[in-house]
Enzyme design. Structure first.
Site, PDB file in Angstrom:
ATOM      1  N   TYR A 159       0.843  -1.206   0.000  1.00 35.51           N
ATOM      2  CA  TYR A 159       0.000   0.000   0.000  1.00 35.51           C
ATOM      3  C   TYR A 159       0.876   1.253   0.000  1.00 35.51           C
ATOM      4  CZ  TYR A 159      -3.754   3.188   1.419  1.00 35.51           C
ATOM      5  OH  TYR A 159      -4.675   4.216   1.483  1.00 35.51           O
ATOM      6  N   ASP A 160       1.818   1.291   0.948  1.00 38.61           N
ATOM      7  CA  ASP A 160       2.630   2.500   1.123  1.00 38.61           C
ATOM      8  C   ASP A 160       3.424   2.838  -0.135  1.00 38.61           C
ATOM      9  OD1 ASP A 160       1.706   1.834   3.600  1.00 38.61           O
ATOM     10  OD2 ASP A 160       3.643   1.896   4.630  1.00 38.61           O
ATOM     11  N   VAL A 202     -11.783   2.229  13.663  1.00 41.72           N
ATOM     12  CA  VAL A 202     -13.099   2.783  14.024  1.00 41.72           C
ATOM     13  C   VAL A 202     -14.201   1.795  13.621  1.00 41.72           C
ATOM     14  CG1 VAL A 202     -14.737   4.666  13.658  1.00 41.72           C
ATOM     15  CG2 VAL A 202     -12.300   5.180  13.906  1.00 41.72           C
ATOM     16  N   ASN A 204     -13.970  -1.428  13.317  1.00 42.85           N
ATOM     17  CA  ASN A 204     -13.936  -2.576  14.226  1.00 42.85           C
ATOM     18  C   ASN A 204     -14.536  -2.239  15.586  1.00 42.85           C
ATOM     19  OD1 ASN A 204     -12.723  -4.150  12.328  1.00 42.85           O
ATOM     20  ND2 ASN A 204     -10.844  -4.526  13.461  1.00 42.85           N
ATOM     21  N   ASP A 220      -0.162  -2.596  22.891  1.00 40.79           N
ATOM     22  CA  ASP A 220      -0.603  -2.125  24.218  1.00 40.79           C
ATOM     23  C   ASP A 220      -1.559  -0.941  24.096  1.00 40.79           C
ATOM     24  OD1 ASP A 220       1.021  -0.028  23.514  1.00 40.79           O
ATOM     25  OD2 ASP A 220       2.477  -0.290  25.127  1.00 40.79           O
ATOM     26  N   ARG A 225      -3.173   7.728  16.465  1.00 40.92           N
ATOM     27  CA  ARG A 225      -3.641   8.136  15.141  1.00 40.92           C
ATOM     28  C   ARG A 225      -4.426   9.427  15.348  1.00 40.92           C
ATOM     29  NH1 ARG A 225      -0.781   4.443  14.215  1.00 40.92           N
ATOM     30  NH2 ARG A 225      -1.044   2.711  12.744  1.00 40.92           N
ATOM     31  N   ASP A 285       3.350  -1.598  12.199  1.00 40.27           N
ATOM     32  CA  ASP A 285       2.257  -0.683  12.565  1.00 40.27           C
ATOM     33  C   ASP A 285       2.889   0.636  13.052  1.00 40.27           C
ATOM     34  OD1 ASP A 285      -0.903  -1.311  13.401  1.00 40.27           O
ATOM     35  OD2 ASP A 285      -0.013   0.387  14.462  1.00 40.27           O
TER      36      ASP A 285
HETATM   37  N1  UDP Z   1      -6.162  -1.267  15.583  1.00 38.31           N
HETATM   38  C1  UDP Z   1      -6.582  -1.793  16.793  1.00 38.31           C
HETATM   39  N2  UDP Z   1      -7.648  -2.640  16.790  1.00 38.31           N
HETATM   40  C2  UDP Z   1      -8.343  -2.962  15.667  1.00 38.31           C
HETATM   41  C3  UDP Z   1      -7.919  -2.396  14.426  1.00 38.31           C
HETATM   42  C4  UDP Z   1      -6.832  -1.555  14.417  1.00 38.31           C
HETATM   43  O1  UDP Z   1      -6.001  -1.520  17.861  1.00 38.31           O
HETATM   44  O2  UDP Z   1      -9.305  -3.726  15.762  1.00 38.31           O
HETATM   45  C5  UDP Z   1      -5.024  -0.336  15.576  1.00 38.31           C
HETATM   46  C6  UDP Z   1      -3.957  -0.618  14.514  1.00 38.31           C
HETATM   47  O3  UDP Z   1      -2.994  -1.550  15.001  1.00 38.31           O
HETATM   48  C7  UDP Z   1      -3.372   0.777  14.310  1.00 38.31           C
HETATM   49  C8  UDP Z   1      -4.554   1.707  14.538  1.00 38.31           C
HETATM   50  O4  UDP Z   1      -5.519   0.950  15.263  1.00 38.31           O
HETATM   51  O5  UDP Z   1      -2.388   1.040  15.281  1.00 38.31           O
HETATM   52  C9  UDP Z   1      -5.185   2.224  13.258  1.00 38.31           C
HETATM   53  O6  UDP Z   1      -5.426   1.121  12.437  1.00 38.31           O
HETATM   54  P1  UDP Z   1      -6.237   1.206  11.074  1.00 38.31           P
HETATM   55  O7  UDP Z   1      -6.200  -0.165  10.488  1.00 38.31           O
HETATM   56  O8  UDP Z   1      -7.556   1.837  11.289  1.00 38.31           O
HETATM   57  O9  UDP Z   1      -5.424   2.223  10.160  1.00 38.31           O
HETATM   58  P2  UDP Z   1      -3.878   2.496   9.861  1.00 38.31           P
HETATM   59  O10 UDP Z   1      -3.676   3.870  10.346  1.00 38.31           O
HETATM   60  O11 UDP Z   1      -3.015   1.526  10.644  1.00 38.31           O
HETATM   61  O12 UDP Z   1      -3.763   2.316   8.405  1.00 38.31           O
END
Ligand code: UDP
Length: 327
Positions: A159-160, A202, A204, A220, A225, A285
């Site tokens: 993706y990146d 969000v 989830n 943890d 974000r 991540d």
């Molecule tokens: N994350 C989480 N629980 C979930 C889904 C995501 O804690 O059920 C965390 C994920 O590891 C990341 C952050 O939430 O640190 C944002 O994840 P997302 O997939 O929404 O977007 P990203 O910014 O990583 O593309």
């Protein structure tokens, strides 16, 4: 002519705008906003992650056409084109990790097809790039001057690097062929119509809380974000489209939260007592992410207006309504 005068002249007539990924979460809100302000939209989507239901409010509108096509194979749009907005791509990490080659294709061949279509018509091209170009950043907050820290061989690179390549291709067309381009770096965006449980945090947390299931916090939960409500995001994209400017521009909300804070806020706003469950942190991540939006503010006159609490309330309400409709 100044950028502002250009924009005013453009708005004097209706544009015919091609939106790739127009059936997706962000793309569908963008299609609606364009039609609402008097433009005509050709929405192109292969429905791999987008959904026709997202376009319900536009079906039957004389200003709206839907074309099912995979932009990485071609962009068979007939008739006049004033702008091409490239929003096609799997966006949620589980979705793009499940489609690694397709994700690279839509960011490479797909972007080229968009640029070629725009060039044939002398149309403006907007590239929906991402905060992921900054990778796991060692500068905070991230301004557009920062070049990023992406692992080119890690799982997220599909993706990146696709988005980084899209930016490179867009700039090469601008420099070598005089293409009229704009690049938006989109930070985490949320709102009504996120597909429940699509893997993004969000989606989830809201789906889990409303179903009374545990909220899955990865690692943890101290990673951060910064979440932008979809109406603010769409307003930023329209500003960029009308500005004639290239950027890149960060479009996001600088309000930064940890994932644990996000989980607690969703629990509070849904009034549920689901427990929080910790799960392993996905590979690469990013530890933290927050946009510096000084440039978008100064050059596009744009700033987000919707706070996280208000935006989440609207998102939760919409999820409740669609759940009730679906049942
Ligand atoms: N994350 C989480 N629980 C979930 C889904 C995501 O804690 O059920 C965390 C994920 O590891 C990341 C952050 O939430 O640190 C944002 O994840 P997302 O997939 O929404 O977007 P990203 O910014 O990583 O593309």
């Amino acid at each position: 002519m100044t950028g502002a005068a250009d924009a005013a002249e453009q708005r004097a007539r209706s544009l015919r705008v091609v939106v790739t990924g127009g059936a997706g979460f962000l793309g569908s809100h963008l299609c609606e906003a364009l039609v609402a302000r008097g433009d005509r939209v050709v929405c192109v989507d292969d429905l791999s992650t987008g959904r026709r239901e997202n376009l319900q409010s536009l079906e039957g509108s004389p200003s709206f056409e839907f074309l099912e096509a995979d932009v990485s194979r071609g962009l068979p749009v007939e008739g006049p084109v004033d702008a091409v907005l490239h929003f096609a791509s799997a966006a949620s990490p589980p979705a793009y990790l499940a489609r690694p080659l397709e994700t690279l294709a839509v960011g490479s061949d797909g972007t080229r097809h968009c640029l070629e279509l725009a060039a044939r018509h002398g149309a403006r091209f907007i590239m929906a790039s991402t905060s992921e170009v900054y990778g796991d950043p060692d500068e905070h907050p991230q301004s557009e001057e920062y070049w990023g820290r992406v692992n080119p061989v890690g799982p997220r690179s599909v993706y990146d690097e696709a988005k980084r390549f899209s930016e490179a291709l867009t700039m090469a067309w601008a420099r070598s062929r005089g293409a009229d381009v704009g690049i938006a770096r989109i930070f985490n965006t949320y709102g009504p119509r996120l597909q429940p449980g699509d893997g993004r945090v969000v989606s989830n947390f809201v789906a889990q809380a409303l179903a009374g299931r545990p909220l899955t916090v990865y690692g943890d939960g101290s990673q951060t974000r910064s979440f932008c409500f979809v109406s603010d995001q769409v307003r930023g994209q329209l500003r960029l489209l009308d500005s004639g400017l290239t950027g890149p521009f960060n479009i996001g909300n600088p309000g930064e939260v940890t994932m644990l804070e996000m989980a607690e806020l969703v629990l509070e706003l849904t009034g549920t007592t689901s427990p929080i469950e910790f799960r392993p942190l996905p590979a690469d991540d990013p530890r933290r992410r927050c946009p510096d939006i000084t440039k978008a503010n100064r050059e596009l006159g744009w700033a987000p207006e919707v706070g996280l609490r208000e935006g989440l309330q609207a998102t939760i309400l919409a999820a409740l309504r669609s759940g009730a409709e679906g049942s």
